[in-house]
Design a protein around this motif. Sequence first.
Motif, PDB file in Angstrom:
ATOM      1  N   LYS A 678      29.205  43.957  82.930  1.00 19.63           N
ATOM      2  CA  LYS A 678      28.198  44.531  83.846  1.00 19.63           C
ATOM      3  C   LYS A 678      28.161  46.050  83.687  1.00 19.63           C
ATOM      4  O   LYS A 678      27.096  46.673  83.667  1.00 19.63           O
ATOM      5  N   LYS A 679      29.357  46.636  83.570  1.00 17.28           N
ATOM      6  CA  LYS A 679      29.442  48.093  83.437  1.00 17.28           C
ATOM      7  C   LYS A 679      28.729  48.546  82.155  1.00 17.28           C
ATOM      8  O   LYS A 679      27.988  49.528  82.151  1.00 17.28           O
ATOM      9  N   ARG A 680      28.939  47.810  81.064  1.00 18.20           N
ATOM     10  CA  ARG A 680      28.288  48.177  79.802  1.00 18.20           C
ATOM     11  C   ARG A 680      26.764  48.071  79.934  1.00 18.20           C
ATOM     12  O   ARG A 680      26.024  48.891  79.413  1.00 18.20           O
ATOM     13  N   CYS A 681      26.322  47.038  80.657  1.00 18.81           N
ATOM     14  CA  CYS A 681      24.873  46.866  80.846  1.00 18.81           C
ATOM     15  C   CYS A 681      24.313  48.085  81.590  1.00 18.81           C
ATOM     16  O   CYS A 681      23.244  48.605  81.252  1.00 18.81           O
ATOM     17  N   GLU A 682      25.062  48.536  82.593  1.00 16.71           N
ATOM     18  CA  GLU A 682      24.613  49.732  83.335  1.00 16.71           C
ATOM     19  C   GLU A 682      24.591  50.947  82.412  1.00 16.71           C
ATOM     20  O   GLU A 682      23.647  51.739  82.425  1.00 16.71           O
ATOM     21  N   GLU A 683      25.635  51.080  81.592  1.00 19.63           N
ATOM     22  CA  GLU A 683      25.724  52.254  80.704  1.00 19.63           C
ATOM     23  C   GLU A 683      24.542  52.339  79.752  1.00 19.63           C
ATOM     24  O   GLU A 683      24.118  53.422  79.367  1.00 19.63           O
ATOM     25  N   ILE A 684      24.016  51.191  79.322  1.00 18.77           N
ATOM     26  CA  ILE A 684      22.881  51.263  78.374  1.00 18.77           C
ATOM     27  C   ILE A 684      21.542  51.290  79.114  1.00 18.77           C
ATOM     28  O   ILE A 684      20.478  51.149  78.512  1.00 18.77           O
ATOM     29  N   GLY A 685      21.615  51.439  80.425  1.00 20.11           N
ATOM     30  CA  GLY A 685      20.379  51.566  81.202  1.00 20.11           C
ATOM     31  C   GLY A 685      19.701  50.237  81.490  1.00 20.11           C
ATOM     32  O   GLY A 685      18.500  50.189  81.759  1.00 20.11           O
ATOM     33  N   GLU A 686      20.462  49.139  81.397  1.00 22.82           N
ATOM     34  CA  GLU A 686      19.894  47.816  81.675  1.00 22.82           C
ATOM     35  C   GLU A 686      20.781  47.107  82.696  1.00 22.82           C
ATOM     36  O   GLU A 686      21.447  46.118  82.387  1.00 22.82           O
ATOM     37  N   PRO A 687      20.808  47.608  83.941  1.00 17.24           N
ATOM     38  CA  PRO A 687      21.753  47.047  84.907  1.00 17.24           C
ATOM     39  C   PRO A 687      21.570  45.557  85.178  1.00 17.24           C
ATOM     40  O   PRO A 687      22.513  44.882  85.572  1.00 17.24           O
ATOM     41  N   ASP A 688      20.367  45.028  84.923  1.00 19.91           N
ATOM     42  CA  ASP A 688      20.134  43.596  85.190  1.00 19.91           C
ATOM     43  C   ASP A 688      20.434  42.711  83.988  1.00 19.91           C
ATOM     44  O   ASP A 688      20.295  41.493  84.058  1.00 19.91           O
ATOM     45  N   LEU A 689      20.807  43.348  82.875  1.00 19.81           N
ATOM     46  CA  LEU A 689      20.960  42.571  81.641  1.00 19.81           C
ATOM     47  C   LEU A 689      21.998  41.453  81.790  1.00 19.81           C
ATOM     48  O   LEU A 689      21.828  40.359  81.251  1.00 19.81           O
ATOM     49  N   PHE A 690      23.064  41.730  82.526  1.00 26.61           N
ATOM     50  CA  PHE A 690      24.131  40.727  82.680  1.00 26.61           C
ATOM     51  C   PHE A 690      23.527  39.385  83.117  1.00 26.61           C
ATOM     52  O   PHE A 690      23.838  38.338  82.564  1.00 26.61           O
ATOM     53  N   ASP A 691      22.643  39.432  84.103  1.00 33.51           N
ATOM     54  CA  ASP A 691      22.053  38.186  84.614  1.00 33.51           C
ATOM     55  C   ASP A 691      20.962  37.643  83.695  1.00 33.51           C
ATOM     56  O   ASP A 691      20.560  36.489  83.821  1.00 33.51           O
ATOM     57  N   LYS A 692      20.493  38.491  82.782  1.00 33.21           N
ATOM     58  CA  LYS A 692      19.436  38.030  81.876  1.00 33.21           C
ATOM     59  C   LYS A 692      20.013  37.370  80.621  1.00 33.21           C
ATOM     60  O   LYS A 692      19.264  36.785  79.837  1.00 33.21           O
ATOM     61  N   ILE A 693      21.312  37.522  80.423  1.00 30.74           N
ATOM     62  CA  ILE A 693      21.958  36.827  79.290  1.00 30.74           C
ATOM     63  C   ILE A 693      22.212  35.392  79.743  1.00 30.74           C
ATOM     64  O   ILE A 693      22.944  35.153  80.703  1.00 30.74           O
ATOM     65  N   ALA A 694      21.597  34.450  79.048  1.00 30.58           N
ATOM     66  CA  ALA A 694      21.693  33.047  79.480  1.00 30.58           C
ATOM     67  C   ALA A 694      23.058  32.462  79.144  1.00 30.58           C
ATOM     68  O   ALA A 694      23.751  32.940  78.240  1.00 30.58           O
ATOM     69  N   ASP A 695      23.453  31.437  79.886  1.00 34.84           N
ATOM     70  CA  ASP A 695      24.610  30.625  79.505  1.00 34.84           C
ATOM     71  C   ASP A 695      24.165  29.171  79.437  1.00 34.84           C
ATOM     72  O   ASP A 695      22.974  28.872  79.610  1.00 34.84           O
ATOM     73  N   GLU A 696      25.111  28.266  79.213  1.00 30.24           N
ATOM     74  CA  GLU A 696      24.734  26.864  78.982  1.00 30.24           C
ATOM     75  C   GLU A 696      24.139  26.192  80.221  1.00 30.24           C
ATOM     76  O   GLU A 696      23.480  25.162  80.102  1.00 30.24           O
TER      77      GLU A 696
END
Length: 723
Positions: A678-696
Amino acid sequence: MSADAVIQLGIKGAEIVLKLTKEALDKAIKEKGANQAVGFPETNYYLPLINAFFKIEVKTLGDCSCVLKEVEKIYNNQAASNGFKLDYLGGVLNKGISTLVCEEILVALGHLNKQHSGFLSDTLLRALGIQLVDGRIAGIAVILGPAKDDEAAVQLVRDFQSKSIVSILVGNVGGNTFKKQLENKKVEIGLDNYIVPLGEDYLSAIYVVNWAIRAPLMYGGLKSGQWQEILKYTQNKVPAFVVLLSHVDEVIVATGLGVLAMGFPIITDLEVPQIGKIDTTLFEALVVEKDYKKIAAKCIETRGLKVKVTNIAVPVPYAAAFEGERVRKEQLQVEFGGKASTAFEFLSTKPMQEVEDGKVELNGLDIDQLKETEKSLPLAIIVEVSGRKMQNDFEPILERQIHRFVNYAMGLMHVGQRDMVWIRISKDAFNKGFRLKHIGVILHAMLHQEYSAILDKVQVKLYTKQADVEKLFPAAKKAYDERDERISGMIDESVDTFYSCELCQSFAPNHLCVITPERQGLCGAYSWLDARASHEISPTGANKPIKKGAALDLTLGQWKNVNDYVYDRSNKTIDTVSMYSLVNSPSTSCGCFECILAVIPEVNGVMIVNRDYPSMTPCGMTFTTLAGSVGGGVQTPGFLGVSRLYVLSKKFISADGGLKRLVWMPKEMKEYLGDRLKKRCEEIGEPDLFDKIADETQAQATEELVAFLEKVKHPVLGMAALI
Ligand code: SF4
């Protein structure tokens, strides 16, 4: 019985097995039809022996019939269609190979009827690969049959454990098995304890053979059908041997001839004629040793194993084989840390004059001073080291070894690190005389043994009073924080030298990892600091410095010296390698990777799957299938073996768009990376990316993934084409 009589017995056995296989296959085809699918679970190599030797991809019973035609040729000493034929021992080894191949068909038929199991998956082979290359596993003993009695079984398996040899148990005599003998003596069984029971029938031995045959395909860069090179590889690089106990018959001898063809010698307690070196074995082929106390040593000598012997002055057996052992509640004498008490471990550097080498000091109660009802104590393990070559950067690396070193003691369990540590001592270890000072003895001896190039002195202080532990902790905490800061602050641009890791070349001759501060080795076991420390410790070892030199392309991560080094050390097979790209000259992979990255062209993105995820992924392949495309020391654009933590690196496929490309990963892995991702997603300016990465749970097939990414508006949808 003469050697000739043994061979005649084997020839008879080969005939029996061939006949049996033909009958079983005919019956299966009659019942289910030639198109009936047949195969083993979790492998890319079909029926691996057949695939390796004849380059035939068996998918149906009809394919098995074709294979039997080839088998009949080699059984009759004629070359198979791809030229397979062994000329050693007057051609008798061909009978052995025909037996192995028939046995592989028989167990495959058994799988079909759910009457046989025990196939060893590709994933298991990969997991063991790294332990084989770094010496934690020195060899594989295939023990056929029970020992002469329970005590002898324990003696033999303990000897193998103490030499870091994995025992695989197969066969029975009159219902008695080696496994039962160990169970009678309450020996803990399982891969973590280097003891793997496979099956009670002798046919199960074939699972070890068709497991071993995959090593050259997976690691050696060899292709199916290259039977001469494949056999050379098993003869020289797969450290397996057979221990034949208590019983032999014609089928076992026939199987034994096949095993000898693969280079695995046989050591037995039976009264049989010995056979000296043959063309396919390094030393003797068949050796008799009736004294169980000497069998392990004889095996090591006959297979030419390189065993690291560890003699530590503690009252319990000590070896890597005990590393995975658990100490359960019923066996618990005393524990430290976890939920039971406050505990931590801390290693630091001190001036020479402040360290008295070998000093082990206990402040507070020892474990034999506790009341019977008392089961825990606070604990601080303070290790102080000094050495002319010691650097502060090495401290966390050395401290991390406490986990391994303590676990090697039989009856001790060490989990976690720093102030998350949890240590258990078993009643058995306690009754054998193990006391707290022995932890100090172990750490002193092992740190010297493995790190003598940087260490001159080691002393260990143990504290078991709550007040002492609390008083000492703030200094340790401060150091932990500083270390985290130091390592996370390191970037590739801040160093002029990367390090190679060539450890896996013993298995994958063309592969090497180039380790940078922002990119670990793909097995996840070696960071840049580890590789640097390892080079300091052993300058001629597997980790060499590579001065970056002139940059060729900083976006892709290409440097002239790195390319030259890789070209040279990959046996001139790889001339260009990009540190930061998955599609443009990516790094090679050996087979030990923790995860695989794969491009999903339909979504212009990248997925990652970890070794433990067994199901299908959106790229249409399981981890096992993907692994088959990636390993063997070759470059495979679009696929890349990586460590789990690489996802968190700022250099994560940065040439291809970085983290924003990541569209899918298994839920378990996502949870493992959790807040850090989540922290990395914030660092690249995409704070919502974590939830946008799909899982099974959100997408298993490509179409589902496309729909999910569109729904959540994943940033990959707006990115430039990846390929
Ligand atoms: S860093 Fe690379 S070469 Fe070294 S052990 Fe790990 S996978 Fe093998």
